[in-house]
Design an enzyme around this catalytic site. Structure first.
Site, mmCIF file in Angstrom:
data_model
loop_
_atom_site.group_PDB
_atom_site.id
_atom_site.type_symbol
_atom_site.label_atom_id
_atom_site.label_comp_id
_atom_site.label_asym_id
_atom_site.label_seq_id
_atom_site.Cartn_x
_atom_site.Cartn_y
_atom_site.Cartn_z
ATOM 1 N N ASN A 127 0.857 -1.179 0.000
ATOM 2 C CA ASN A 127 0.000 0.000 0.000
ATOM 3 C C ASN A 127 0.904 1.244 0.000
ATOM 4 O OD1 ASN A 127 -1.447 2.258 1.068
ATOM 5 N ND2 ASN A 127 -3.067 0.853 1.686
ATOM 6 N N ASP B 19 -0.149 4.442 -0.085
ATOM 7 C CA ASP B 19 -0.858 5.664 0.340
ATOM 8 C C ASP B 19 0.048 6.623 1.110
ATOM 9 O OD1 ASP B 19 -3.112 4.489 -0.663
ATOM 10 O OD2 ASP B 19 -4.045 4.061 1.273
ATOM 11 N N HIS B 20 0.936 6.043 1.942
ATOM 12 C CA HIS B 20 1.725 6.913 2.826
ATOM 13 C C HIS B 20 2.724 7.770 2.063
ATOM 14 C CE1 HIS B 20 -0.089 5.470 6.397
ATOM 15 N NE2 HIS B 20 0.105 4.228 6.011
ATOM 16 N N ARG C 288 3.002 18.656 1.893
ATOM 17 C CA ARG C 288 3.642 19.831 1.301
ATOM 18 C C ARG C 288 2.784 20.474 0.201
ATOM 19 N NH1 ARG C 288 9.174 21.655 1.767
ATOM 20 N NH2 ARG C 288 9.203 21.812 4.010
ATOM 21 N N HIS D 118 -5.697 3.476 -1.670
ATOM 22 C CA HIS D 118 -7.029 3.779 -1.148
ATOM 23 C C HIS D 118 -7.407 5.171 -1.665
ATOM 24 C CE1 HIS D 118 -9.758 4.020 2.693
ATOM 25 N NE2 HIS D 118 -10.408 4.301 1.581
ATOM 26 N N ARG E 252 -9.655 7.793 -1.175
ATOM 27 C CA ARG E 252 -10.684 8.204 -0.202
ATOM 28 C C ARG E 252 -11.567 9.292 -0.791
ATOM 29 N NH1 ARG E 252 -10.529 7.587 5.352
ATOM 30 N NH2 ARG E 252 -9.046 6.037 6.042
ATOM 31 N N ARG F 163 -7.497 12.582 0.856
ATOM 32 C CA ARG F 163 -6.441 13.085 1.753
ATOM 33 C C ARG F 163 -5.045 12.644 1.337
ATOM 34 N NH1 ARG F 163 -7.518 9.711 7.259
ATOM 35 N NH2 ARG F 163 -9.565 10.638 7.013
ATOM 36 N N GLU G 273 -8.562 0.191 -2.973
ATOM 37 C CA GLU G 273 -9.392 0.214 -1.748
ATOM 38 C C GLU G 273 -10.344 1.368 -1.862
ATOM 39 O OE1 GLU G 273 -7.507 0.643 2.036
ATOM 40 O OE2 GLU G 273 -6.186 -1.029 1.600
ATOM 41 N N THR H 239 -8.018 3.286 8.326
ATOM 42 C CA THR H 239 -9.223 2.460 8.425
ATOM 43 C C THR H 239 -9.263 1.822 9.809
ATOM 44 O OG1 THR H 239 -8.746 1.956 6.134
ATOM 45 C CG2 THR H 239 -10.546 0.738 7.158
ATOM 46 N N GLU I 96 -10.728 -9.607 3.042
ATOM 47 C CA GLU I 96 -9.437 -9.264 3.640
ATOM 48 C C GLU I 96 -9.665 -9.209 5.143
ATOM 49 O OE1 GLU I 96 -7.259 -5.825 2.121
ATOM 50 O OE2 GLU I 96 -6.319 -5.589 4.101
ATOM 51 N N HIS J 48 -3.459 -4.879 7.596
ATOM 52 C CA HIS J 48 -3.596 -3.731 8.490
ATOM 53 C C HIS J 48 -2.729 -3.908 9.729
ATOM 54 C CE1 HIS J 48 -5.034 -0.050 10.183
ATOM 55 N NE2 HIS J 48 -5.728 0.153 9.071
ATOM 56 N N GLY J 49 -1.776 -2.987 9.831
ATOM 57 C CA GLY J 49 -0.915 -2.959 11.014
ATOM 58 C C GLY J 49 0.222 -3.960 10.988
HETATM 59 N N1 PXP Z 1 -5.721 -3.165 4.378
HETATM 60 C C1 PXP Z 1 -6.626 -2.173 4.457
HETATM 61 C C2 PXP Z 1 -8.049 -2.485 4.132
HETATM 62 C C3 PXP Z 1 -6.257 -0.861 4.833
HETATM 63 O O1 PXP Z 1 -7.185 0.104 4.901
HETATM 64 C C4 PXP Z 1 -4.901 -0.604 5.103
HETATM 65 C C5 PXP Z 1 -4.480 0.783 5.463
HETATM 66 O O2 PXP Z 1 -4.627 1.648 4.418
HETATM 67 C C6 PXP Z 1 -3.991 -1.673 4.987
HETATM 68 C C7 PXP Z 1 -4.428 -2.945 4.650
HETATM 69 C C8 PXP Z 1 -2.535 -1.486 5.255
HETATM 70 O O3 PXP Z 1 -2.363 -1.179 6.595
HETATM 71 P P1 PXP Z 1 -0.932 -0.691 7.108
HETATM 72 O O4 PXP Z 1 -0.661 0.614 6.423
HETATM 73 O O5 PXP Z 1 -1.135 -0.574 8.577
HETATM 74 O O6 PXP Z 1 0.036 -1.751 6.712
#
Ligand code: PXP
Length: 396
Positions: free
Chosen positions: A164, A166-167, A175, A200, A202, A206, A227, A258, A308, A348-349
């Protein structure tokens, strides 16, 4: 077809996936070397079972399973040479017993199919203690063989790592300029061996922007998993760009990430409609859910291809005891989802410490990981951070 599955159980009261039971029945015939034989399974309710129980056994009330062999001792009914017979199963009683044993309805019905099949093959637990013991042992053996066969047919390789990004977009948006670009990051992830990219989009935009998703669609060489919330605007974007799959997630404006799985039961109608639209466009749908049996059964019922499983509570656990408990929940849920005919992802996490255990589960196809990899990338570089996580996922 060597198995006739006749469903006379009134729909609505429980979600029974006929395909799972059909597959289990056929596999059992193979394991028992009876693939050239025919048998029937009839799913009924307690009321109908009570009538059969009264009529054939002069007993009051329902029972869980009744078998009617086509052969009585040496006597074979004429014209039924390849027939094993019929098994009647009360779904009401099976569900009740599943609840007591803390197992799934499908698992309990499968156990009853095994019990009934052994009766059709001449086993009996009422004639003597010894015969009852032999039958119980054979039941256990068959269930084990069936599940091993089932699981080994499910995953042929190690799980995939989907990253993922997104970060990366979050840093860019902080910025308000064009760097760092998540599109370039996705390319580096793929070059380092990632087997999928997750973004994702959104509603509040964001982090990921429409432009990112559109370019990624054209540049990604592996698989793009979008996502998204099941809302009209994003559904239309998905139908337009056609990602390789979508993952439906809950979305709240104020959350940092999420926070929990989707409530499939509470949103069944909306989600089913979204799945229908995606199906027409040949886009498989995954639903992000907590490791919860009712949510899994609901996801299977509305036609999701994947679930998932939310690994957040397992990752956030503050003691080993709590972590073990959360892990067991994921393990059982993954198995239940797989048995329900769903393909299973997790995420997630997950980080460099918590991933290995989840990756080792035989039913998990893909892990979706973002924050841990991008955080490590800030210190050691994205290529290295991805390669290190791949080594963990593949058990290297
Ligand atoms: N799966 C889903 C559905 C998520 O929303 C996220 C976070 O965007 C992730 C996986 C990945 O989570 P993490 O960034 O904590 O690895």
């Amino acid at each position: 077809m060597p198995l006739h599955l006749i469903d006379q159980y009134s729909p609505g009261s429980c979600r029974i996936n006929r395909d799972i039971l059909q597959n289990h029945g056929l596999r059992l015939l193979e394991i028992l070397h009876c693939a050239d034989q025919v048998f029937s399974i009839v799913l009924i309710d307690d009321q109908a079972m009570a009538d059969f129980n009264h009529h054939y056994r002069h007993k009051k009330g329902p029972t869980n399973v009744l078998s009617f062999p086509a052969r009585e001792g040496e006597e074979q009914f004429p014209g039924l040479e390849s027939e094993l017979g019929d098994i009647l199963i009360s779904v009401d009683t099976a569900i009740q017993e599943a609840g007591q044993a803390n197992t799934s309805a499908h698992r309990r019905i499968t156990e009853l199919i095994i019990h009934g099949l052994l009766h059709l093959l001449g086993y009996d637990h009422e004639r003597s203690e010894e015969e009852a013991r032999v039958m119980r042992e054979r039941e256990k053996e068959l269930l084990q063989q069936l599940l091993t066969k089932h699981l080994s047919s499910g995953r042929r390789t190690m799980p995939h790592l989907a990253i993922n990004v997104d970060h990366v977009a979050t840093v860019r948006q902080a910025r308000g300029i064009t760097e760092p670009d998540p599109v370039l990051a996705a390319g580096i992830c793929e070059l380092a061996g990632a087997e999928g990219i997750v973004v994702h989009l959104r509603e509040d935009r964001r982090h990921m922007q429409d432009r990112d998703v559109r370019i990624l669609r054209q540049t990604i060489k592996t698989k793009l998993n979008l996502e998204m919330a099941a809302v009209k605007e994003i559904i239309n974007i998905a139908l337009d760009i056609k990602p390789d799959m979508i993952t439906l997630v809950p979305e709240k404006r104020k959350e940092l990430t999420t926070e929990g799985g989707l409530d499939v039961i509470g949103n069944e109608k909306k989600l089913k409609k979204t799945i229908g639209k995606m199906r027409k466009a040949s886009i498989p749908v995954s639903i992000f859910i907590d490791p919860d049996a009712a949510q899994i059964e609901a996801a299977a019922d509305i036609g999701a291809t994947f679930v998932e499983l939310h690994t957040g509570r397992y990752c956030d656990a503050t003691s080993q005891k709590e972590r073990d408990m959360e892990f067991r929940l994921i393990e059982q849920s993954a198995e239940l989802a797989f048995e329900s005919g769903l393909r299973v992802n997790a995420g997630h996490g997950l980080d460099y410490l918590t991933t290995a255990r989840v990756a080792a589960l035989p039913t998990i196809e893909e892990l979706s990981i973002g924050h841990a990899i991008i955080s490590r990338a800030v210190l050691v570089g994205l290529d290295q951070a991805v390669r290190e996580m791949i080594a963990i996922v593949k058990g290297a």
